[in-house]
Design a protein around this motif. Structure first.
Motif, PDB file in Angstrom:
ATOM      1  N   PHE A 183       9.770  33.395  48.553  1.00 45.35           N
ATOM      2  CA  PHE A 183      11.146  33.457  48.052  1.00 45.35           C
ATOM      3  C   PHE A 183      11.506  34.863  47.588  1.00 45.35           C
ATOM      4  O   PHE A 183      12.632  35.327  47.791  1.00 45.35           O
ATOM      5  N   ASN A 184      10.549  35.557  46.942  1.00 42.32           N
ATOM      6  CA  ASN A 184      10.815  36.935  46.511  1.00 42.32           C
ATOM      7  C   ASN A 184      11.063  37.835  47.710  1.00 42.32           C
ATOM      8  O   ASN A 184      11.902  38.743  47.670  1.00 42.32           O
ATOM      9  N   SER A 185      10.300  37.580  48.788  1.00 38.94           N
ATOM     10  CA  SER A 185      10.495  38.362  50.007  1.00 38.94           C
ATOM     11  C   SER A 185      11.895  38.120  50.588  1.00 38.94           C
ATOM     12  O   SER A 185      12.572  39.056  51.017  1.00 38.94           O
ATOM     13  N   LYS A 186      12.316  36.856  50.568  1.00 35.05           N
ATOM     14  CA  LYS A 186      13.656  36.527  51.059  1.00 35.05           C
ATOM     15  C   LYS A 186      14.723  37.193  50.205  1.00 35.05           C
ATOM     16  O   LYS A 186      15.723  37.714  50.718  1.00 35.05           O
ATOM     17  N   ILE A 187      14.525  37.143  48.893  1.00 29.03           N
ATOM     18  CA  ILE A 187      15.513  37.730  47.987  1.00 29.03           C
ATOM     19  C   ILE A 187      15.601  39.237  48.207  1.00 29.03           C
ATOM     20  O   ILE A 187      16.698  39.824  48.216  1.00 29.03           O
ATOM     21  N   LYS A 188      14.458  39.910  48.407  1.00 27.55           N
ATOM     22  CA  LYS A 188      14.452  41.358  48.643  1.00 27.55           C
ATOM     23  C   LYS A 188      15.213  41.706  49.923  1.00 27.55           C
ATOM     24  O   LYS A 188      16.043  42.623  49.936  1.00 27.55           O
ATOM     25  N   SER A 189      14.925  40.950  50.998  1.00 27.98           N
ATOM     26  CA  SER A 189      15.630  41.202  52.273  1.00 27.98           C
ATOM     27  C   SER A 189      17.122  40.953  52.128  1.00 27.98           C
ATOM     28  O   SER A 189      17.962  41.696  52.649  1.00 27.98           O
ATOM     29  N   ALA A 190      17.455  39.884  51.398  1.00 29.82           N
ATOM     30  CA  ALA A 190      18.875  39.556  51.204  1.00 29.82           C
ATOM     31  C   ALA A 190      19.567  40.629  50.399  1.00 29.82           C
ATOM     32  O   ALA A 190      20.736  40.971  50.666  1.00 29.82           O
ATOM     33  N   ASN A 191      18.905  41.195  49.387  1.00 26.75           N
ATOM     34  CA  ASN A 191      19.500  42.266  48.601  1.00 26.75           C
ATOM     35  C   ASN A 191      19.772  43.498  49.458  1.00 26.75           C
ATOM     36  O   ASN A 191      20.799  44.165  49.324  1.00 26.75           O
ATOM     37  N   ASN A 192      18.825  43.800  50.357  1.00 31.88           N
ATOM     38  CA  ASN A 192      19.023  44.931  51.267  1.00 31.88           C
ATOM     39  C   ASN A 192      20.228  44.675  52.185  1.00 31.88           C
ATOM     40  O   ASN A 192      21.036  45.563  52.435  1.00 31.88           O
ATOM     41  N   GLU A 193      20.287  43.442  52.686  1.00 33.22           N
ATOM     42  CA  GLU A 193      21.410  43.086  53.563  1.00 33.22           C
ATOM     43  C   GLU A 193      22.723  43.150  52.794  1.00 33.22           C
ATOM     44  O   GLU A 193      23.748  43.627  53.302  1.00 33.22           O
ATOM     45  N   LEU A 194      22.686  42.676  51.529  1.00 30.46           N
ATOM     46  CA  LEU A 194      23.883  42.699  50.701  1.00 30.46           C
ATOM     47  C   LEU A 194      24.338  44.131  50.445  1.00 30.46           C
ATOM     48  O   LEU A 194      25.538  44.445  50.508  1.00 30.46           O
ATOM     49  N   LYS A 195      23.391  45.009  50.199  1.00 33.30           N
ATOM     50  CA  LYS A 195      23.707  46.422  49.966  1.00 33.30           C
ATOM     51  C   LYS A 195      24.347  47.031  51.203  1.00 33.30           C
ATOM     52  O   LYS A 195      25.333  47.764  51.128  1.00 33.30           O
ATOM     53  N   ASN A 196      23.796  46.695  52.368  1.00 37.13           N
ATOM     54  CA  ASN A 196      24.330  47.195  53.637  1.00 37.13           C
ATOM     55  C   ASN A 196      25.750  46.694  53.870  1.00 37.13           C
ATOM     56  O   ASN A 196      26.635  47.442  54.286  1.00 37.13           O
ATOM     57  N   LEU A 197      25.977  45.396  53.592  1.00 38.58           N
ATOM     58  CA  LEU A 197      27.304  44.808  53.808  1.00 38.58           C
ATOM     59  C   LEU A 197      28.337  45.439  52.873  1.00 38.58           C
ATOM     60  O   LEU A 197      29.474  45.724  53.287  1.00 38.58           O
ATOM     61  N   LYS A 198      27.978  45.647  51.637  1.00 35.76           N
ATOM     62  CA  LYS A 198      28.923  46.268  50.689  1.00 35.76           C
ATOM     63  C   LYS A 198      29.215  47.710  51.090  1.00 35.76           C
ATOM     64  O   LYS A 198      30.347  48.191  50.919  1.00 35.76           O
ATOM     65  N   GLN A 199      28.205  48.379  51.651  1.00 33.44           N
ATOM     66  CA  GLN A 199      28.436  49.743  52.142  1.00 33.44           C
ATOM     67  C   GLN A 199      29.442  49.714  53.291  1.00 33.44           C
ATOM     68  O   GLN A 199      30.356  50.543  53.359  1.00 33.44           O
ATOM     69  N   GLN A 200      29.271  48.744  54.185  1.00 33.72           N
ATOM     70  CA  GLN A 200      30.217  48.607  55.312  1.00 33.72           C
ATOM     71  C   GLN A 200      31.633  48.369  54.783  1.00 33.72           C
ATOM     72  O   GLN A 200      32.599  48.937  55.297  1.00 33.72           O
ATOM     73  N   LEU A 201      31.735  47.508  53.761  1.00 36.52           N
ATOM     74  CA  LEU A 201      33.056  47.197  53.222  1.00 36.52           C
ATOM     75  C   LEU A 201      33.701  48.445  52.608  1.00 36.52           C
ATOM     76  O   LEU A 201      34.903  48.690  52.781  1.00 36.52           O
ATOM     77  N   ARG A 202      32.889  49.267  51.907  1.00 37.42           N
ATOM     78  CA  ARG A 202      33.433  50.489  51.310  1.00 37.42           C
ATOM     79  C   ARG A 202      33.908  51.454  52.384  1.00 37.42           C
ATOM     80  O   ARG A 202      34.954  52.088  52.261  1.00 37.42           O
ATOM     81  N   VAL A 203      33.114  51.545  53.458  1.00 38.69           N
ATOM     82  CA  VAL A 203      33.492  52.447  54.548  1.00 38.69           C
ATOM     83  C   VAL A 203      34.802  51.996  55.175  1.00 38.69           C
ATOM     84  O   VAL A 203      35.701  52.805  55.448  1.00 38.69           O
ATOM     85  N   ILE A 204      34.924  50.704  55.415  1.00 39.61           N
ATOM     86  CA  ILE A 204      36.157  50.170  56.035  1.00 39.61           C
ATOM     87  C   ILE A 204      37.363  50.476  55.151  1.00 39.61           C
ATOM     88  O   ILE A 204      38.420  50.894  55.628  1.00 39.61           O
ATOM     89  N   ARG A 205      37.223  50.283  53.844  1.00 39.30           N
ATOM     90  CA  ARG A 205      38.336  50.549  52.931  1.00 39.30           C
ATOM     91  C   ARG A 205      38.703  52.030  52.948  1.00 39.30           C
ATOM     92  O   ARG A 205      39.884  52.401  52.981  1.00 39.30           O
ATOM     93  N   THR A 206      37.657  52.879  52.929  1.00 36.65           N
ATOM     94  CA  THR A 206      37.893  54.331  52.885  1.00 36.65           C
ATOM     95  C   THR A 206      38.597  54.799  54.147  1.00 36.65           C
ATOM     96  O   THR A 206      39.608  55.528  54.098  1.00 36.65           O
ATOM     97  N   VAL A 207      38.099  54.360  55.293  1.00 37.15           N
ATOM     98  CA  VAL A 207      38.650  54.829  56.575  1.00 37.15           C
ATOM     99  C   VAL A 207      40.039  54.255  56.810  1.00 37.15           C
ATOM    100  O   VAL A 207      40.959  54.947  57.248  1.00 37.15           O
ATOM    101  N   SER A 208      40.205  52.939  56.535  1.00 34.32           N
ATOM    102  CA  SER A 208      41.503  52.298  56.827  1.00 34.32           C
ATOM    103  C   SER A 208      42.585  52.791  55.878  1.00 34.32           C
ATOM    104  O   SER A 208      43.770  52.824  56.225  1.00 34.32           O
ATOM    105  N   ASP A 209      42.208  53.171  54.619  1.00 33.20           N
ATOM    106  CA  ASP A 209      43.217  53.688  53.675  1.00 33.20           C
ATOM    107  C   ASP A 209      43.677  55.080  54.099  1.00 33.20           C
ATOM    108  O   ASP A 209      44.795  55.475  53.883  1.00 33.20           O
TER     109      ASP A 209
END
Length: 657
Positions: A631-657
């Motif tokens: 479960f800790n391994s899953k949580i670590k991978s999910a946190n990395n994925e979450l970080k990546n997704l939030k980065q994508q969202l920030r990029v989209i906001r920055t570029v589209s604005d």
């Protein structure tokens, strides 16, 4: 078959049979009285009797006062009033249905029935008229008008209804007038016949032609009804003259006997016909014919005294056999009507939810309409109802039926109002298209036309009668522009080819930077912006140049040794967003991309929370430790994925604005 009408019609037969039964008793009493008065005259009249019998050839008949008292005097109007069609609930009729109904009544040959139905529906139609007038007055006052200035003009349907109603009333008046005139004519005819009878009665001849006397009686019988004020007096005079005629002639007894023998033959024939009716397949026709036989039996006249009771019992027995069938038939009909009542009560309950149905979609209204019409077919397939309960059940069913279609009508009226608004919006787009159709700013105008086309599709439907015409105007303006634009295709194609060469040159430069493992990110972004600013390329080369561009960009990003994975990911996302922004419907595509990432972020956050919650339930053991690690391994991978997704969202906001 109208079962309620059948029951009523069949049950009416009892009255006729009672009349004939009483008639039989009166006739017997009358015959006995005459028998006593004339028995002393038989011998003295023997020779005269033979002579008259030879003259009349056996055709003489005695017309009893009791058997003739109502002959020919029953008004056909009363008979017509006794016949009623199936009761119809007109309370649910629409204005158009009332107009169609009264038009058909105005053409009906049955003037009395037409006038009766017209009187019944007139108040219902007047309610609709007053309701329309009241609504119009409310709107007039609401718009600022004064009530005393209100002048309401009824529509064509109202005019047609009133005209047909007046026509029916006029026909009825003419019909009544004609009947009264006929009664007056009949009165004169009967008065003339009475004068002829007086001549016969006052004549001193003892062997006057009995056939002439009987012809006068038949002529009297054939004359129709007279005005009621004269009927009783006429009958009294007529029967007094008939009695005097027989009393003043010595041949009365012999002629009476001959007449009774003929009457006996006629009544025996009626008995035989009545006895056959018990086997008649159609009970309704059998009852109708039996009524006619009773009427005829009652008016034939007396028979020999010794035959009176046996003959009546035979006729009554044949009638009773038909009555027995009638009773069984009526009971069966009543049972069927009760079964029909149960079915229709269930159907009335079944349609109740339709009264509260509401939707803003045409398809759902149409689907619901099909459902309620299917229920209506089931309703109409069921037979009649008991008269006492029919009105309540019919009102419950048809009231709900009417409510549903009123709601549907209101929905479509509202929809029509929306479509009128859509029509105005589309006319504005047509005007705009006409304004720019001659523009030579090809790209800008083409984009404007595409925007207008998108807006056109988003507006929604317009009234059906304008759909083709308004679209035709819009399309003609667009076709006019694009036809002119296509005439410039040669120049445009050259421009597209030049754009392709420029994009290929940029791809070559990016590829060269990748080979040289250049870390000049600023130069890469400048090339990237230059690529996106270049216009269209030939259609056949679009896919190829896009693939080449994506390939060299990935090659450059992967070749940058000093670039972190996070920076690589950001560059890729920026590149994707820029491609979306440079394409058609950019805003919509960016929005969908952003929503998809947000949805994915919510899912990952939910999974992390769930896994963390599950860790709290594991006890200390080797097995539990292994599960905790998983479960800790899953949580670590999910946190990395979450970080990546939030980065994508920030990029989209920055570029589209």
């Amino acid at each position: 078959m109208d079962k309620e009408k059948d029951i009523k019609e069949i049950e009416n037969l009892d009255t006729d049979s009672q009349d004939v039964d009483e008639q039989q008793k009166v006739s017997q009493e009358k015959s006995a009285e005459i028998e006593e008065q004339t028995s002393g005259e038989k011998d003295t009249a023997e020779e005269t009797t033979k002579e008259v019998v030879a003259d009349t050839s056996g055709q003489s008949q005695e017309q009893s006062l009791d058997s003739e008292v109502d002959l020919g005097e029953k008004d056909s109007e009363e008979e017509d009033e006794e016949e009623h069609d199936e009761e119809i609930d007109y309370s649910n009729f629409s204005k158009e249905e009332f107009v169609e109904l009264i038009k058909s009544l105005a053409k009906d040959d049955n003037v009395q029935k037409a006038e009766r139905v017209a009187r019944e529906i007139k108040p219902l139609f007047d309610e609709i008229k007053e309701k329309e007038r009241g609504e119009a007055l409310e709107r007039f006052v609401a718009d600022g008008g004064a009530e005393e200035d209100f002048d309401f003009k009824y529509d064509e349907l109202t005019t047609r209804f009133d005209a047909n109603y007046k026509l029916i009333r006029d026909r009825r008046a003419q019909f009544v007038k004609a009947k009264e005139e006929q009664k007056e004519a009949n009165l004169k005819k009967k008065q003339a016949i009475l004068e002829k009878l007086r001549e016969f009665v006052d004549s001193e001849e003892t062997n006057i032609s009995f056939n002439e006397f009987k012809n006068l009686q038949n002529e009297w019988k054939d004359v129709g009804p007279v005005p009621g004020a004269y009927a009783k007096t006429l009958w009294a005079n007529y029967n007094a003259l008939v009695d005097r005629f027989y009393d003043n002639r010595s041949i009365y007894f012999e002629l009476k006997e001959l007449d009774r023998k003929k009457n006996l033959e006629s009544k025996i024939e009626l008995c035989e016909r009545a006895e056959k009716l018990v086997e008649h397949e159609n009970l309704k026709e059998a009852i109708k014919e039996l009524n006619e036989l009773h009427h005829e039996f009652k008016h034939i006249g007396p028979v020999p005294q010794e035959e009176q009771e046996p003959l009546w019992q035979r006729f009554k027995g044949a009638s009773d056999a038909v009555y027995a069938r009638r009773k069984e038939f009526v009971e069966q009909l009543k049972s069927e009507l009760e079964e029909n009542l149960k079915v229709k009560e269930q159907l009335a309950e079944e349609v109740q939810p339709f009264a509260s149905f509401d939707s803003d979609r045409i398809k759902e209204w149409n689907a619901k309409t099909k459902e309620i019409l299917d229920v209506q077919k089931k309703w109409e397939a069921v037979g009649g109802l008991p008269r006492a309960k029919a009105k309540v059940v019919n009102k419950k069913f048809w009231g709900t039926f009417k409510t549903f279609f009123n709601n549907k009508s209101a929905f479509f009226k509202k929809l029509d109002a929306q479509r009128e608004g859509n029509l105005e919006k589309k006319k504005e787009l047509v005007n705009r298209a006409v304004e720019i159709k001659d523009s030579i700013d090809w790209q800008k105008t083409a984009d404007e036309f595409k925007r207008l086309q998108r807006e056109w599709k988003e507006i929604g439907p317009v009234p059906e009668k304008y759909r083709e015409s308004v679209y035709k105007e819009f399309k003609e303006a667009a076709d006019h522009f694009f036809d002119k634009k296509r005439s410039k295709n040669n120049e445009v194609e050259k421009e597209f080819e030049e754009n392709l060469k420029r994009k290929e040159n940029i791809c070559d430069q990016i590829e060269k930077m990748a080979v040289e493992k250049s870390d000049d990110l600023e130069k890469f972004r400048d090339l990237q912006d230059e690529y996106l600013d270049i216009g269209f390329v030939p259609r056949k080369s679009i896919s190829k140049i896009k693939s080449r561009y994506s390939e060299v960009v990935d090659k450059f990003i992967n070749g940058m040794e000093g670039l972190s994975n996070e920076d690589r990911q950001q560059i890729r996302i920026e590149n994707q967003v820029n491609k979306l922004l440079s394409g058609p419907n950019a805003d919509q595509k960016i929005h969908r991309k952003e929503q998809a990432i947000r949805k994915q972020i919510n899912k990952v956050e939910h999974d992390i929370a769930l896994w963390k919650n599950n860790l709290e339930f594991f006890a200390d053991s080797k097995t539990a430790d292994k599960l905790k690690d998983e479960f800790n391994s899953k949580i670590k991978s999910a946190n990395n994925e979450l970080k990546n997704l939030k980065q994508q969202l920030r990029v989209i906001r920055t570029v589209s604005d």
